[in-house]
Design an enzyme around this catalytic site. Structure first.
Site, mmCIF file in Angstrom:
data_model
loop_
_atom_site.group_PDB
_atom_site.id
_atom_site.type_symbol
_atom_site.label_atom_id
_atom_site.label_comp_id
_atom_site.label_asym_id
_atom_site.label_seq_id
_atom_site.Cartn_x
_atom_site.Cartn_y
_atom_site.Cartn_z
ATOM 1 N N ASP A 136 -6.155 9.297 -50.681
ATOM 2 C CA ASP A 136 -6.888 11.018 -50.000
ATOM 3 C C ASP A 136 -7.195 10.778 -48.602
ATOM 4 O O ASP A 136 -7.439 9.384 -48.866
ATOM 5 C CB ASP A 136 -7.311 11.563 -50.697
ATOM 6 C CG ASP A 136 -8.320 12.839 -50.272
ATOM 7 O OD1 ASP A 136 -7.506 13.733 -50.268
ATOM 8 O OD2 ASP A 136 -10.051 12.980 -50.394
ATOM 9 N N ASP A 194 -10.678 12.679 -46.683
ATOM 10 C CA ASP A 194 -12.272 12.991 -47.003
ATOM 11 C C ASP A 194 -12.714 12.646 -48.437
ATOM 12 O O ASP A 194 -12.570 12.857 -49.497
ATOM 13 C CB ASP A 194 -12.437 14.370 -46.937
ATOM 14 C CG ASP A 194 -12.074 15.202 -45.316
ATOM 15 O OD1 ASP A 194 -12.699 14.452 -44.249
ATOM 16 O OD2 ASP A 194 -10.998 16.322 -45.342
#
Length: 228
Positions: A16, A18
């Protein structure tokens, strides 16, 4: 720190973005706070719901009267694109990512591609050949679509991949895809209560290929002590 997944190797890693390899929480929450105030929402209860989820799903589930979802998404994306103040890499992320074989890792993010590229540049992080962004799937996290697509593009089964995540929606997506999960707690511990191992950052870890070309996690200090 206990070394996570010390007893196994993987075909590929998926990250991922953020909260996992970079911190954009200040920028994100500035933009979404302004948006929430504009629409009369309670900021304190609303902000925790935005992390790890596409803006489209966040806005759609609110069912706000008279709101065109796609117009709001475009405006929010532009506001986030313009606000990169305070975006920085998670500790050790740049070294960790740069140490990976480029064909063996991918970024899988709910962000639109142009915003993802903007934030990676702001954080000084590498851009892998394989990225799955919010536009690439019909169903965003917590649906498994993004990680299944990422694994497919990497040429591996999701079950043979390790996913690095920080938010509940992403963790559930990785679980649903059948991948193993390592939780990053550097920016916030939204993942509290999950059964998965966690680390605060990448400073103590480095990726390593074992004798069968499987990706493993190694303790950085141990390699340095061994002269590796």
């Amino acid at each position: 720190m206990t070394l996570p997944f010390s007893d196994r190797g993987f075909g590929a890693f998926m990250f991922d973005m953020d909260g996992t390899i970079l911190s954009s929480i200040a920028s994100t929450e500035r933009v979404w706070t302004a948006w929430a105030i504009k629409h009369g929402l309670d900021v304190e209860s609303f902000l925790p719901t935005i992390h790890g989820v596409r803006a489209y799903e966040t806005i759609r589930r609110l069912n706000l009267p008279g709101v065109d979802v796609m117009t709001e998404v475009e405006e929010l994306t532009q506001a986030e694109f313009d606000d990169i103040e305070g975006i920085e890499p998670i500790l050790g992320a740049a070294h960790f990512l740069n140490a990976l074989p480029v064909e063996r890792w991918a970024i899988v993010t709910s962000a639109p591609r142009r915003l993802a590229l903007r934030r990676l540049e702001a954080a000084g992080l590498p851009v892998p050949p394989i990225m799955v962004t919010g536009e690439d799937v019909a169903n965003g996290k917590p649906a498994p679509d993004c990680f299944l697509l990422g694994a497919q593009r990497l040429g591996h089964k999701a079950e043979d991949c390790l996913v690095f995540e920080d938010a509940p929606a992403g963790i559930r997506a990785a679980e649903a895809a059948g991948a193993q999960v390592l939780v990053i707690t550097a920016t916030h511990n939204h993942a509290g209560g999950t059964p998965h191992p966690s680390i605060p950052g990448y400073g103590a870890l480095t990726p390593r290929l074992d004798g069968t070309s499987r990706l493993t996690l190694a303790r950085l200090a141990a390699l340095q002590d061994a002269g590796a």
